[in-house]
Design an enzyme around this catalytic site. Structure first.
Site, mmCIF file in Angstrom:
data_model
loop_
_atom_site.group_PDB
_atom_site.id
_atom_site.type_symbol
_atom_site.label_atom_id
_atom_site.label_comp_id
_atom_site.label_asym_id
_atom_site.label_seq_id
_atom_site.Cartn_x
_atom_site.Cartn_y
_atom_site.Cartn_z
ATOM 1 N NE ARG A 366 -3.006 -1.269 2.659
ATOM 2 C CZ ARG A 366 -3.346 -2.869 2.336
ATOM 3 N NH1 ARG A 366 -4.179 -3.330 2.611
ATOM 4 N NH2 ARG A 366 -2.896 -3.753 4.073
ATOM 5 C CB VAL A 367 3.183 2.482 1.848
ATOM 6 C CG1 VAL A 367 1.782 3.267 3.220
ATOM 7 C CG2 VAL A 367 4.289 2.028 2.493
#
Ligand code: ATP
Ligand code: MG
Length: 507
Positions: A366-367
């Site tokens: 997600r990052v």
């Protein structure tokens, strides 16, 4: 003036009385009333505090975790066979702590600092508590630098950033440890300090990891911290926290650290064992109610610190074992919600020999995407699309007798993409080599080669890339974009490499 003098005197008196209280507390003793299963119950010691380190006569250590009006539940950090009812115990006035520092690198130890590698004595000057508060939000910064695993499928499709927490999840024997160990090996020339934390594993499995790290010259840059399946549950329980403390030492010095937890399923079991022995109420799947907090407060400590705090980072790769691919079980879902994404390893892919058995569809980061090298991102987009299309078509094509030319080409291309995503273990690749191979497969340069020659062609492309275009390699790995002319050079080099290979095989 007089006031200052008075203040001074009062401070001294205060400090002396505190020391006196501490002495008293040290002298106060209790006795063991019951012992077994890694837990001791003691009477006496009314001054003991929660999480205080207690010392039994004979030297064994334990941590007070259940403070009841007339009894204290203690988790033992050593073998409970060495204790019996009636043995004296005293408080130490400190929390459970662990050694920290540079001297731990290259060593195999347990959470208390006991040596497991029979080497020379451990060098350290300080001990820090195993439980430390996680940095506040304001002390954190977004992740900006990639944590390169050297594994093509991850770096291209599920990129991880320094300071990220990425779960590695899969059934038993699907290559979870291999992914983590390869990531550690890939840091040997990158100044990322690594900590491999083994929890509840067999001694032979840990020995194999240590041996692999040594053979690949990655051990000197790694601390191996172990609580094996034979260690008491108390030691298995505090080990990940101690490992985190060791890693934090480097992060707080402004350096980058990577920590691998192999695995937190066994950590959860150790905590369940302790809780049941301490007669705490069992909840879902017999785990105590605070099992989520146990893992979240651990992983919250992994982060990227702001420039004001030195800019260090701590990346965490916790491993979780699933049963029959059930990622929606209690502990896996907890961990999925605590981390910033997961790398899912599929037993189906493993049995088909598609290694590493990473299921790209079920994996996510997600990052880390923001930290990916632009040149790698440029090739990753096409790759994901081609692979997704191919997977859908391949299933469908099994039932079709005749395929039109377009479909056939897409499938043949997809097969080559899948071939390029394969990677042997312990052979992490630098980013520029990954990019060259992926660019070539995306451009369809391997489409006319027989499937069994794709791997060799890819190696030829990678080698030639390093040899002939070193300046472009540097540009890619410095995180700069490549212009059309640079990409043209890469493709031309790749074509030449493949032609060269064909020439060789004919000769
Ligand atoms: P466990 O559940 O026992 O902890 P695991 O999921 O950690 O297993 P590994 O021990 O990493 O799995 O790998 C299982 C086996 O697969 C090992 O024998 C390893 O050598 C092999 N293996 C893993 N990855 C690869 C790979 N990329 N190429 C070839 N073999 C691999
Ligand atoms: Mg394993």
């Amino acid at each position: 003036m007089l006031q200052a003098l008075l203040d001074d005197v009062m401070t001294t008196v205060h400090a002396a009385s505190e020391r006196h209280a501490l002495d008293l507390c040290l002298r106060e003793t209790g006795t063991v009333v019951q012992v077994g299963g890694g837990i001791a119950r003691i009477k006496g010691l009314p001054g003991a505090t929660a999480e205080e380190l207690l010392r039994f006569r004979g030297g064994m250590l334990g941590v007070a975790i259940n403070l009841e009006p007339d009894e204290i539940g203690v988790m033992l950090l050593g073998d409970s066979d060495k204790l019996s009812a009636g043995i004296e115990v005293s408080g130490t006035g400190r929390e459970a702590d662990t050694p920290i520092g540079e001297g731990l690198l290259g060593r195999v130890i347990d959470a208390t600092g006991r040596l497991l590698d029979h080497g020379k004595p451990l060098r350290f000057s300080e001990r820090w508590p195993v439980e430390r508060p996680a940095p506040a939000i304001i002390e954190r910064a977004p992740v900006t630098v990639p944590l390169e695993t050297g594994i093509k499928a991850i770096d291209a499709l599920i990129p991880i950033g320094r300071g990220q927490r990425e779960l590695i999840v899969g059934d038993r024997q699907t290559g979870k440890t291999s992914v983590a160990v390869d990531t550690i090996i890939n840091q040997r020339d990158k100044e990322v300090v690594c900590i491999y934390c083994a929890i509840g594993q067999r001694g032979t499995a840990v020995a194999r990891v240590v041996d692999t790290l040594r053979r690949h010259e990655a051990l000197d840059n790694t601390i191996v911290i172990v609580a094996s399946d034979e260690d008491p549950p108390g030691l298995r329980f505090i080990t990940p926290y101690a490992a985190m403390t060791m890693a934090e030492y480097f992060m707080e010095k402004g350096r980058d650290a990577l920590i691998v937890y192999d695995d937190l399923t066994r950590h959860a079991r150790a905590y369940r064992e302790l809780s049941l022995l301490l007669r705490r109420p069992p909840g879902r799947e017999a785990y105590p109610g605070d099992i989520f907090y146990i893992h979240s407060r651990l992983l919250e400590r992994a982060t990227h610190l702001s420039a004001a705090r030195g800019g260090g980072s701590l990346t965490a790769l916790p491993i979780i074992e699933t049963q029959a691919q059930d990622i929606s079980a209690y502990i896996p879902t907890n961990l999925i919600s605590i981390t910033d994404g997961q790398v899912y390893l599929s037993p189906t892919l493993f049995h088909k020999g598609l290694l590493p058995a990473i299921d790209v569809g079920k994996s996510v980061s997600r990052v880390g995407g923001k930290t990916q090298y632009p040149a790698l991102r440029a090739v990753a987009g096409d790759l994901r699309l081609a692979y997704a299309q191919f997977e859908e078509l391949e299933t469908f094509a099994r039932f079709a007798t005749r395929l039109d030319e377009d479909t056939r080409r897409t499938i043949e291309h997809g097969r080559r993409v899948r071939e390029v995503l394969k990677q042997s273990e312990h052979q992490p690749l630098r980013a520029s080599k990954q990019i060259a191979g992926l660019k070539a497969v995306n451009a369809g340069l391997f489409d006319d080669l027989p499937l069994d020659q794709v791997a060799a062609a890819e190696v030829a492309v990678q080698e030639r890339m390093s040899r002939e275009l070193p300046e472009l390699c540097e540009r890619m790995e410095a995180g700069r974009k490549l212009d059309d002319e640079a990409w043209r050079q890469v493709l031309e080099m790749a074509r030449d490499a493949i032609i060269g290979l064909r020439g060789q095989s004919r000769a």
